[in-house]
Design an enzyme around this catalytic site. Structure first.
Site, short mmCIF file in Angstrom:
data_model
loop_
_atom_site.label_atom_id
_atom_site.label_comp_id
_atom_site.label_asym_id
_atom_site.label_seq_id
_atom_site.Cartn_x
_atom_site.Cartn_y
_atom_site.Cartn_z
N TYR A 153 -19.77 -73.10 26.13
CA TYR A 153 -20.52 -73.58 24.82
C TYR A 153 -20.04 -73.37 23.66
O TYR A 153 -18.94 -72.58 23.72
CB TYR A 153 -21.90 -72.65 24.77
CG TYR A 153 -21.72 -71.09 24.46
CD1 TYR A 153 -21.79 -71.21 23.01
CD2 TYR A 153 -21.36 -70.12 25.11
CE1 TYR A 153 -21.66 -69.83 22.39
CE2 TYR A 153 -21.15 -68.98 24.82
CZ TYR A 153 -21.26 -68.67 23.24
OH TYR A 153 -20.96 -67.65 22.89
N PHE A 163 -19.79 -71.56 14.78
CA PHE A 163 -19.79 -70.10 14.49
C PHE A 163 -19.84 -69.28 15.60
O PHE A 163 -19.65 -68.20 15.75
CB PHE A 163 -21.28 -70.00 13.79
CG PHE A 163 -22.31 -70.04 14.83
CD1 PHE A 163 -22.91 -69.55 15.91
CD2 PHE A 163 -23.17 -71.52 14.61
CE1 PHE A 163 -23.93 -69.85 16.76
CE2 PHE A 163 -24.14 -72.10 15.51
CZ PHE A 163 -24.55 -71.05 16.58
N ASP A 164 -19.56 -70.07 16.93
CA ASP A 164 -19.35 -69.13 18.07
C ASP A 164 -18.92 -70.37 19.31
O ASP A 164 -19.62 -71.43 19.21
CB ASP A 164 -20.74 -68.60 18.60
CG ASP A 164 -20.31 -67.45 19.64
OD1 ASP A 164 -19.27 -67.31 19.87
OD2 ASP A 164 -21.17 -66.98 20.29
N ILE A 181 -31.57 -66.57 22.88
CA ILE A 181 -32.57 -66.98 22.11
C ILE A 181 -33.50 -68.17 22.89
O ILE A 181 -33.26 -68.81 24.05
CB ILE A 181 -32.01 -67.73 20.83
CG1 ILE A 181 -31.12 -68.79 21.39
CG2 ILE A 181 -31.34 -66.64 19.98
CD1 ILE A 181 -30.44 -69.64 20.25
N TYR A 207 -32.49 -68.06 15.31
CA TYR A 207 -32.61 -66.74 14.51
C TYR A 207 -33.57 -66.65 13.50
O TYR A 207 -33.53 -65.62 12.76
CB TYR A 207 -31.07 -66.47 14.27
CG TYR A 207 -30.30 -66.17 15.57
CD1 TYR A 207 -30.21 -65.04 16.21
CD2 TYR A 207 -29.55 -67.11 15.80
CE1 TYR A 207 -29.42 -64.73 17.43
CE2 TYR A 207 -28.48 -67.17 16.95
CZ TYR A 207 -28.53 -65.84 17.60
OH TYR A 207 -27.65 -65.93 18.74
N PHE A 223 -25.97 -76.50 19.93
CA PHE A 223 -25.10 -75.99 21.10
C PHE A 223 -24.73 -77.06 22.15
O PHE A 223 -25.67 -77.88 22.55
CB PHE A 223 -25.83 -74.82 21.64
CG PHE A 223 -26.11 -73.69 20.75
CD1 PHE A 223 -24.88 -72.59 20.83
CD2 PHE A 223 -27.12 -73.44 20.41
CE1 PHE A 223 -25.38 -71.39 20.15
CE2 PHE A 223 -27.56 -72.37 19.94
CZ PHE A 223 -26.73 -71.41 19.68
#
Length: 232
Positions: A153, A163-164, A181, A207, A223
């Site tokens: 992902y 961010f990831d 999540i 979040y 994502f």
């Protein structure tokens, strides 16, 4: 701030001040005047963000002063200390106000961002607000909301900031869909092995108001997910 404690302290302060005045019979308007004085005192205390114990000490000091038995403390010592505490807490309060304003702006911008992606051709928006867009159909097993999966992902903010990313780490993620999540739990359960999809998550299923790491409060996230394998 514990506003209830401070307000109670202020009401008590007003009562003490009235008790210390001359002995004439105060009418209702006098009562309101001294009550107003209490609200003015509260406005000066509010920025200190007093704890329960601190509010009690303020009331105790005023009560002792009115009774003529206040402890003699060195103004040269405690004046600067009080000023330092006041400045520190006022700065913290200002920072909180800025953060709250930024979170409100982010919430509005995130709503527009999610709505825009929901209008993309082929996109589906679920009752939770998740925007699901299939990028590549899978032909394998479909996970349940409690399944353990292996997936690659990339997560981005609405401005495209990554961010990831498991791709950047060079290793797919193995995790249970009941450990992530809500957006992931719902979105990946809509996929099949070998499939790829874009999941856009409102903050309410990501979040939320707290944010996380480099994710600001109220942020909507996107994502791109590749479901490699359903493990169980």
């Amino acid at each position: 701030m514990n506003r209830k404690v401070v307000k109670n302290a202020v009401v008590f302060v007003g009562a003490l001040l009235m008790a210390s005045t001359s002995s004439y019979a105060a009418d209702a308007d006098d009562d309101k005047t001294f009550y107003f004085l209490g609200t003015v005192i509260y406005e000066n205390l509010e920025s200190l963000n007093l704890s329960d114990q601190e509010a009690k000490q303020v009331v105790s000091g005023l009560r002792d002063a009115l009774a003529g038995k206040a402890e003699a403390l060195d103004q040269a010592v405690y004046g600067p200390k009080l000023q330092a505490i006041s400045q520190e807490r006022m700065l913290a309060a200002a920072e909180r106000e800025l953060e709250a304003a930024a979170a409100e702006r982010e919430l509005e911008a995130a709503g527009e961002y999610v709505s825009g992606l929901a209008a993309e051709k082929g996109a589906t928006q679920t009752d939770s607000g998740l925007v699901y867009l299939e990028l590549q159909a899978g032909d394998g097993a479909q996970p349940a909301a409690t399944s353990q999966v292996r997936a690659h992902y990339k997560g981005t903010l609405r401005d495209g900031t990554v961010f990831d990313s498991s791709y950047q780490r060079g290793e797919p993620l193995t995790i249970g869909l009941n450990q992530v999540i809500p957006c992931w739990t719902e979105g990946i359960a809509m996929m099949k092995e070998g499939g790829k999809a874009k999941l856009t998550c409102p903050s309410t299923i990501a979040y939320g108001q707290r944010g996380q790491g480099g994710i600001p409060p109220n942020a909507a996230l996107t994502f791109e997910v590749e479901l490699i394998e359903v493990l169980q």
